[in-house]
Scaffold this motif. Structure first.
Motif, mmCIF file in Angstrom:
data_model
loop_
_atom_site.group_PDB
_atom_site.id
_atom_site.type_symbol
_atom_site.label_atom_id
_atom_site.label_comp_id
_atom_site.label_asym_id
_atom_site.label_seq_id
_atom_site.Cartn_x
_atom_site.Cartn_y
_atom_site.Cartn_z
ATOM 1 N N UNK A 1 -1.746 7.609 6.860
ATOM 2 C CA UNK A 1 -3.074 8.145 7.154
ATOM 3 C C UNK A 1 -4.148 7.472 6.308
ATOM 4 N N UNK A 2 -3.855 7.242 5.039
ATOM 5 C CA UNK A 2 -4.789 6.542 4.162
ATOM 6 C C UNK A 2 -4.999 5.104 4.587
ATOM 7 N N UNK A 3 -3.923 4.461 5.006
ATOM 8 C CA UNK A 3 -4.032 3.074 5.469
ATOM 9 C C UNK A 3 -4.882 3.006 6.731
ATOM 10 N N UNK A 4 -4.675 3.946 7.634
ATOM 11 C CA UNK A 4 -5.469 3.979 8.868
ATOM 12 C C UNK A 4 -6.941 4.280 8.568
ATOM 13 N N UNK A 5 -7.205 5.160 7.595
ATOM 14 C CA UNK A 5 -8.578 5.443 7.175
ATOM 15 C C UNK A 5 -9.257 4.157 6.717
ATOM 16 N N UNK A 6 -8.505 3.306 6.008
ATOM 17 C CA UNK A 6 -9.055 2.053 5.491
ATOM 18 C C UNK A 6 -9.631 1.191 6.607
ATOM 19 N N UNK A 7 -8.988 1.211 7.754
ATOM 20 C CA UNK A 7 -9.458 0.417 8.895
ATOM 21 C C UNK A 7 -10.433 1.191 9.772
ATOM 22 N N UNK B 1 0.837 -1.194 0.000
ATOM 23 C CA UNK B 1 0.000 0.000 0.000
ATOM 24 C C UNK B 1 0.876 1.249 0.000
ATOM 25 N N UNK B 2 1.880 1.271 0.873
ATOM 26 C CA UNK B 2 2.791 2.413 0.942
ATOM 27 C C UNK B 2 3.505 2.620 -0.398
ATOM 28 N N UNK B 3 3.988 1.540 -0.987
ATOM 29 C CA UNK B 3 4.711 1.654 -2.261
ATOM 30 C C UNK B 3 3.821 2.279 -3.335
ATOM 31 N N UNK B 4 2.573 1.869 -3.389
ATOM 32 C CA UNK B 4 1.659 2.419 -4.389
ATOM 33 C C UNK B 4 1.330 3.879 -4.088
ATOM 34 N N UNK B 5 0.993 4.184 -2.847
ATOM 35 C CA UNK B 5 0.541 5.533 -2.495
ATOM 36 C C UNK B 5 1.658 6.575 -2.548
ATOM 37 N N UNK B 6 2.893 6.163 -2.418
ATOM 38 C CA UNK B 6 4.009 7.110 -2.484
ATOM 39 C C UNK B 6 4.604 7.190 -3.890
ATOM 40 N N UNK C 1 -3.862 9.957 -9.433
ATOM 41 C CA UNK C 1 -5.281 10.269 -9.597
ATOM 42 C C UNK C 1 -6.045 10.248 -8.272
ATOM 43 N N UNK C 2 -5.337 10.006 -7.194
ATOM 44 C CA UNK C 2 -5.940 9.993 -5.857
ATOM 45 C C UNK C 2 -5.391 11.130 -4.989
ATOM 46 N N UNK C 3 -4.756 12.095 -5.628
ATOM 47 C CA UNK C 3 -4.189 13.212 -4.883
ATOM 48 C C UNK C 3 -2.724 13.034 -4.539
ATOM 49 N N UNK C 4 -2.114 11.953 -4.951
ATOM 50 C CA UNK C 4 -0.721 11.667 -4.635
ATOM 51 C C UNK C 4 0.200 12.083 -5.768
ATOM 52 N N UNK C 5 1.442 11.639 -5.667
ATOM 53 C CA UNK C 5 1.968 10.746 -4.654
ATOM 54 C C UNK C 5 1.995 11.400 -3.272
#
Length: 178
Positions: free
Chosen positions: A53-59, A30-35, A41-45
């Motif tokens: 924060x995104x990973x924590x939102x997922x849970x 997840x980190x590798x993709x989001x960074x 297209x999701x506001x990143x990298x």
């Protein structure tokens, strides 16, 4: 909002197991993709902190809303290919279903459509929802194609998470039955 007692489901499709987030196995991909540029297209990298924060939102959305993100792994190999999630909270005008495939090699195989369709069906049958949207960036043609394969139609009158977004309205539970 007070956290509630919740159970995160595990869903199975023809090729995938959709399961709760597991930091020990899922955080790295997840980190590798989001960074990376894959998150453009999701506001990143995003920074590492932003990805966390995104990973924590997922849970966390499971605790606050009774729905959230599931991580998708292949049944045949156990390989993690991506995630699909029901996004809620103050940043989302409506409950959104989103998806991402973590590695380019796993794109174009229908995993996002399969995973999002299964989570949408769960959201309608067990998650208490009667409507869902997906937000896509105008240049994200791959995600727009997923939305169309899921039977979505553009809803230009719907509020947007970001003013550039295209809003895709998912078929209602009744429309999916008939």
């Amino acid at each position: 909002m007070t956290p509630q007692t919740f159970e995160i489901p595990t869903l199975k499709t023809a090729r995938l197991v959709l399961r709760p987030p597991q930091p020990e196995t899922d955080w790295g991909p997840f980190e590798a993709m989001m960074t990376s540029e894959r998150a453009r297209y999701m506001g990143g990298p995003f920074s590492r902190e932003g990805a966390w924060g995104g990973f924590c939102h997922a849970a966390a959305t499971w605790a606050y809303y009774g729905r959230g993100t599931l991580f998708a792994e292949r049944k045949d190999t156990g390989q993690l290919v991506g995630e699909t999630g029901l996004n809620d909270g103050p940043l989302f005008p409506e409950t959104e279903i989103g998806w991402s495939i973590f590695a380019e090699k796993d794109e174009g195989q229908g995993f996002a459509t399969e995973a999002a369709g299964a989570l949408r069906d769960w959201a309608y049958s067990q998650g208490g929802l009667t409507t869902l949207v997906s937000y896509t960036h105008p240049d994200n043609h791959a995600s727009q194609a997923v939305a169309q394969r899921l039977g979505c139609v553009r809803d230009d009158a719907a509020p947007r998470q970001d003013e550039e977004d295209i809003v895709w309205r998912h078929p209602s539970p009744e429309a999916l039955k008939g």
